[in-house]
Design a protein around this motif. Structure first.
Motif, PDB file in Angstrom:
ATOM      1  N   VAL A  46       0.842  -1.203   0.000  1.00  0.00           N
ATOM      2  CA  VAL A  46       0.000   0.000   0.000  1.00  0.00           C
ATOM      3  C   VAL A  46       0.873   1.247   0.000  1.00  0.00           C
ATOM      4  O   VAL A  46       0.641   2.201  -0.761  1.00  0.00           O
ATOM      5  CB  VAL A  46      -0.954  -0.001   1.216  1.00  0.00           C
ATOM      6  N   GLY A  47       1.898   1.260   0.859  1.00  0.00           N
ATOM      7  CA  GLY A  47       2.809   2.400   0.881  1.00  0.00           C
ATOM      8  C   GLY A  47       3.506   2.604  -0.447  1.00  0.00           C
ATOM      9  O   GLY A  47       3.676   3.748  -0.916  1.00  0.00           O
ATOM     10  N   LEU A  51       3.336   5.971  -2.871  1.00  0.00           N
ATOM     11  CA  LEU A  51       4.540   6.680  -3.297  1.00  0.00           C
ATOM     12  C   LEU A  51       4.666   6.698  -4.818  1.00  0.00           C
ATOM     13  O   LEU A  51       5.093   7.700  -5.402  1.00  0.00           O
ATOM     14  CB  LEU A  51       5.774   6.021  -2.680  1.00  0.00           C
ATOM     15  N   GLU A  52       4.296   5.600  -5.468  1.00  0.00           N
ATOM     16  CA  GLU A  52       4.422   5.521  -6.922  1.00  0.00           C
ATOM     17  C   GLU A  52       3.431   6.446  -7.624  1.00  0.00           C
ATOM     18  O   GLU A  52       3.767   7.086  -8.626  1.00  0.00           O
ATOM     19  CB  GLU A  52       4.185   4.082  -7.381  1.00  0.00           C
ATOM     20  N   ILE A  57      -4.927   6.004  -1.587  1.00  0.00           N
ATOM     21  CA  ILE A  57      -5.814   4.974  -2.105  1.00  0.00           C
ATOM     22  C   ILE A  57      -7.212   5.185  -1.529  1.00  0.00           C
ATOM     23  O   ILE A  57      -7.378   5.411  -0.327  1.00  0.00           O
ATOM     24  CB  ILE A  57      -5.281   3.584  -1.725  1.00  0.00           C
ATOM     25  N   THR A  58      -8.207   5.105  -2.388  1.00  0.00           N
ATOM     26  CA  THR A  58      -9.595   5.310  -1.941  1.00  0.00           C
ATOM     27  C   THR A  58     -10.512   4.144  -2.297  1.00  0.00           C
ATOM     28  O   THR A  58     -11.665   4.119  -1.875  1.00  0.00           O
ATOM     29  CB  THR A  58     -10.177   6.593  -2.547  1.00  0.00           C
ATOM     30  N   ARG A  87      12.175  -0.021   0.283  1.00  0.00           N
ATOM     31  CA  ARG A  87      12.915   0.356  -0.922  1.00  0.00           C
ATOM     32  C   ARG A  87      14.413   0.392  -0.657  1.00  0.00           C
ATOM     33  O   ARG A  87      15.225   0.034  -1.514  1.00  0.00           O
ATOM     34  CB  ARG A  87      12.456   1.733  -1.412  1.00  0.00           C
ATOM     35  N   ALA A  88      14.767   0.837   0.536  1.00  0.00           N
ATOM     36  CA  ALA A  88      16.183   0.982   0.869  1.00  0.00           C
ATOM     37  C   ALA A  88      16.844  -0.358   1.167  1.00  0.00           C
ATOM     38  O   ALA A  88      17.968  -0.621   0.722  1.00  0.00           O
ATOM     39  CB  ALA A  88      16.348   1.914   2.066  1.00  0.00           C
ATOM     40  N   ALA A  89      16.153  -1.219   1.926  1.00  0.00           N
ATOM     41  CA  ALA A  89      16.824  -2.439   2.406  1.00  0.00           C
ATOM     42  C   ALA A  89      15.921  -3.658   2.451  1.00  0.00           C
ATOM     43  O   ALA A  89      16.295  -4.655   3.067  1.00  0.00           O
ATOM     44  CB  ALA A  89      17.407  -2.181   3.795  1.00  0.00           C
TER      45      ALA A  89
END
Length: 518
Positions: A46-47, A51-52, A57-58, A87-89
């Motif tokens: 969802v996150g 971000l993309e 989101i609804t 995304r980082a790790a």
């Protein structure tokens, strides 16, 4: 190093040492256990979507049963943070940050116990009980923030009432509640706690006209009322407005959820959770009764609010545990039972002047976290802190079955509809399987009626023969050995594509899949 610096370091040492020990222990023992909740996976996805697409989101993006229906990402801020860390790790980063949050919360509680006069062995024993009382809720999800902020909020109110902090700190509560609201619905716990305490302070002040009844700072009733009102209004400061509160209410009042999801149900008498909660309740109540009435403060009564709720719903257990932990540390110096020579000699010593967390302390704690994240981002495979340490249990998650589904659907080249165990949905969503799921654990979306329908299907698996053509279901992924798996194995309308000890993947026969919906 001068004397002041040495005293500060000595004051920070217990909590810092506890933090490092807990953090390393959680990483060593929790590399699979902390990742055993489907919410870890779909919250992250969802996150990622937020971000993309740069928008919230609804509508439901994951299921075919409720596709396009209104649904709000009520934990959107926590989900975005999870996505950034992922995304980082990857899962290693989520594990690292989750373990950090747990370790920091309970190291802070340990520091309060030591500051309250508990000897190190006694404080460690109590801390072990607190950890055990919350451990069943240690999953990498936004709710960890609720456990941490519930403890911090009560700790702040306790310190203000005792005169250990200035009343000006009350003005920090409304913005904290706004942040908390957008991370997790458990913000209601903080709002409720704050309103109850501030209301009691205001009433006592009006009745007694004595400053010491509202803490050594002599907080004015008007300030209490204003801060309480701002905290109450803070839950509306979110992108979805009142709809967020409506979702929270639906979840908390559902009659079905407690019957199908353990964390929403009552604590089973005789279970390990009930025994630990009972032990902590006994310690808290005994110490409270051991205090003179004139010594008892309003904040010391807050755990009484959460004690019955802890037994009514499993998910409230950690809230009682952390509030009781804060209060037990404060009651120790004045509890007459603890002043008896035998108990005092064993459990209490001279109150350790531990320092509250400050920027140097935060930096010292944060350095190993930042270093570990950098190591993970670089892909260095180092035990505990490196890449590849977080692992998913193949006996718990449908890893091989999901891989088989992705291979089958890749060759097919179209999106499918998959009937699934509720537990498996989060992992399917996380793995970006080109299929919409039948159900997942976003229970506020599906509602009581559909949840009961799903439970009925699992209890009477032959009904899938009518459900599958009606909803144009292509695949089914269920736990191996379950009643549904046993039925589908014998059904002529279904073929086994993959089977292992964890999950079985079924394909609905082409003739059945092409039959018209009734």
């Amino acid at each position: 190093m001068d004397e002041v610096s040495r005293n500060r370091l000595r004051g920070w040492t217990p909590a810092l040492s506890c933090f490092l020990i807990l953090w390393v222990t959680l990483l060593a023992l929790g590399f699979e256990r902390l990742l055993r909740d489907p919410g870890t996976f779909w919250h992250t996805v969802v996150g990622e979507r937020i971000l993309e697409r740069h928008r919230l989101i609804t509508t439901d993006p994951f299921s075919f049963t409720f596709e396009g229906r209104p649904w709000i990402a009520q934990q959107w801020l926590g989900e975005c943070v999870m996505a950034v860390v992922h995304r980082a790790a990857g899962l290693d980063g989520l594990l690292l940050v989750g373990a950090m949050l747990i370790a920091a919360t309970f190291a802070w509680l340990y520091g309060r116990l030591r500051r309250g006069g508990f000897r190190a062995p006694a404080a460690a024993l109590l801390l072990a009980l607190f950890l055990a009382g919350c451990s069943y809720h240690f999953h990498v999800r936004p709710h960890l923030v609720t456990i941490a902020l519930t403890a911090w909020t009560l700790g702040l109110l306790v310190d203000i009432e005792s005169g250990g902090r200035s009343a000006r700190w009350l003005y920090a509560l409304p913005p904290i509640m706004v942040l908390w609201t957008n991370v997790h619905g458990g913000a209601l716990a903080g709002v409720l706690t704050t309103i109850v305490v501030l209301t009691a302070w205001a009433i006592l002040s009006l009745r007694s006209q004595a400053k010491d009844k509202v803490g050594a700072t002599g907080i004015r009733p008007a300030v209490c009322v204003v801060i309480a009102a701002l905290c109450g209004a803070s839950i509306l400061v979110n992108p979805y407005g009142v709809e967020m509160v409506r979702v929270w209410t639906a979840l908390s009042t559902s009659k079905v959820l407690p019957t199908i999801i353990s964390e929403h149900g009552r604590v089973a008498l005789g279970s390990p959770e009930s025994l630990i909660l009972g032990a902590l309740a006994g310690i808290y109540l005994a110490m409270l009764l051991g205090c003179n009435r004139s010594d008892v403060r309003v904040t010391w009564l807050v755990p009484l609010l959460w004690l019955p709720l802890a037994f009514l719903r499993v998910r409230h257990g950690p809230l009682f545990v952390v509030t009781a932990a804060v209060v037990i540390a404060e009651m120790a110096p004045v509890c007459r039972w603890m002043q008896r020579p035998t108990l005092r000699r064993r459990f209490l010593g001279e109150a350790l002047a531990t320092r509250r967390a400050s920027w140097p302390c935060v930096v010292v704690c944060g350095l190993p976290i930042v270093a570990s994240l950098l190591i993970q981002m670089a892909g260095w495979r180092i035990p505990l802190i490196g890449a590849g340490w977080a692992r998913l249990d193949a006996d718990y998650w449908p890893i091989a079955a999901t891989r088989a589904a992705k291979v089958y659907l890749r060759d097919r080249g179209t999106e499918a509809r998959i009937f699934n165990d509720m537990l498996f949905a989060g992992y399917l969503i996380y793995q970006r399987v080109p299929a919409k799921v039948y159900i997942d654990d976003r229970c506020e979306l599906y509602g009581d009626e559909f949840l009961l329908h799903f439970v009925d299907l699992l209890r009477n698996p032959s009904k899938i023969e009518g459900e599958a053509p009606a909803r144009k279901i292509d695949l089914a992924m269920v736990r191996t050995g379950s009643r549904m798996a046993q039925y589908l194995t014998t059904s002529e309308a279904w073929t086994v594509l993959h089977c292992d000890e964890t999950a079985t993947l079924f394909l609905r026969a082409p003739a059945a899949a092409g039959s018209p919906a009734p």
